[in-house]
Design a protein around this motif. Sequence first.
Motif, PDB file in Angstrom:
ATOM      1  N   LYS A  93      22.388  38.507  52.884  1.00 14.76           N
ATOM      2  CA  LYS A  93      22.332  37.115  52.982  1.00 14.76           C
ATOM      3  C   LYS A  93      22.191  36.763  51.490  1.00 14.76           C
ATOM      4  CE  LYS A  93      18.761  35.335  52.906  1.00 14.76           C
ATOM      5  NZ  LYS A  93      17.980  35.929  51.989  1.00 14.76           N
ATOM      6  N   LEU A  95      25.848  35.113  52.529  1.00 12.35           N
ATOM      7  CA  LEU A  95      27.205  35.936  52.218  1.00 12.35           C
ATOM      8  C   LEU A  95      27.626  35.874  50.905  1.00 12.35           C
ATOM      9  CD1 LEU A  95      29.838  37.437  53.200  1.00 12.35           C
ATOM     10  CD2 LEU A  95      30.474  35.105  54.222  1.00 12.35           C
ATOM     11  N   VAL A 118      27.002  40.122  57.945  1.00  9.53           N
ATOM     12  CA  VAL A 118      26.118  39.651  57.194  1.00  9.53           C
ATOM     13  C   VAL A 118      24.631  39.830  57.558  1.00  9.53           C
ATOM     14  CG1 VAL A 118      25.338  37.452  55.792  1.00  9.53           C
ATOM     15  CG2 VAL A 118      27.714  37.456  56.844  1.00  9.53           C
TER      16      VAL A 118
END
Length: 345
Positions: A93, A95, A118
């Motif tokens: 994270k 993304l 993610v």
Amino acid sequence: MSKQNLRAGLVGLGAMGRNHARVLASLDGVELVGVMDPAGDATGAARGAQVVATLPELLALGLDYAVVACPTVLHEEAGLALAEAGVCALIEKPLAHTAAAARRLVDAFDRAGLVAGVGHIERFNPALQSLRSRLEAGELGEMYQVVTRRQGPFPQRIADVGVIKDLATHDIDLTSWMAGCPYASVSARAVSKSGRRHEDMVAVVGELADGTMVSHLVNWLSPLKERFTAVTGERGCFVADTLTADLTFHANGAFATEWEALSAFRGAAEGDMVRFAIPKREPLLVEHERFRDAVEGKANDIVTLVQGLRTVEVAEVVLDSARRKTSLPLQSPHARNLAALTQRS
């Protein structure tokens, strides 16, 4: 005949990448076959896996999936290459560094029919896992407000995005996930005090689509490290400390209040407090187990690319709100999907 291990690769050996390498090297059913980092592996973090300098070299090792833990601005490039090569991916994270880049990743893995997720690790924190289960079971009754505080010292390793996309995306994701509801509007204020071009402190207030109030305080400027989530509702307040993985519940008073000044605030009197005993497994290990299961086609609970995209979209509206110093609405997922279909037709 024994089951063959999944062949995993890792892109990036930074602070988070080294943690991924540690977990992958001991994960049941998985073999860490290669790590890609142009700087090499001076600390031995690859745990014996082959270390290469480029992504084509990593792909040549024959991967079932890869973990992308390079700087955020490189997520799109690495992810698109993996999708084109037919390799499933767990991407750290946020993304991507922009919502447009995140959408391209969503489209690429969708077209390829590949499993992708993610790395929003906070979802797998034991305190938040327990909290969400209790919310789903109705233990709080109607939800009124979600408050988060995430602060700590300045991280020298983060240079490509500010505190909103790096840290606040944790709170955006976990809030929407716990409430089971998207954001409807946000109002933010941000400052940069560290001398860099990106913001390092932000305050956000907002509302979810069901009317739940939200508040996020996030910064890289405090010597105090804090990871606090409070969910207040009809029956009391849950408080999760994700640094210690503790979850407590502060119940509303169960007895009539004789004190006249307090009796006007029905339900706000102090009641029992309970700290729950919950199993405390490492969130990163749980995240990897879930993703491994997803790659194998088993039932799983990973953070999807679509969910990761939505978080980046909210973060961009937070940034825009801070720049414009005004409250801004968020387009609903249904309206966004309808607009996309209209453009394609």
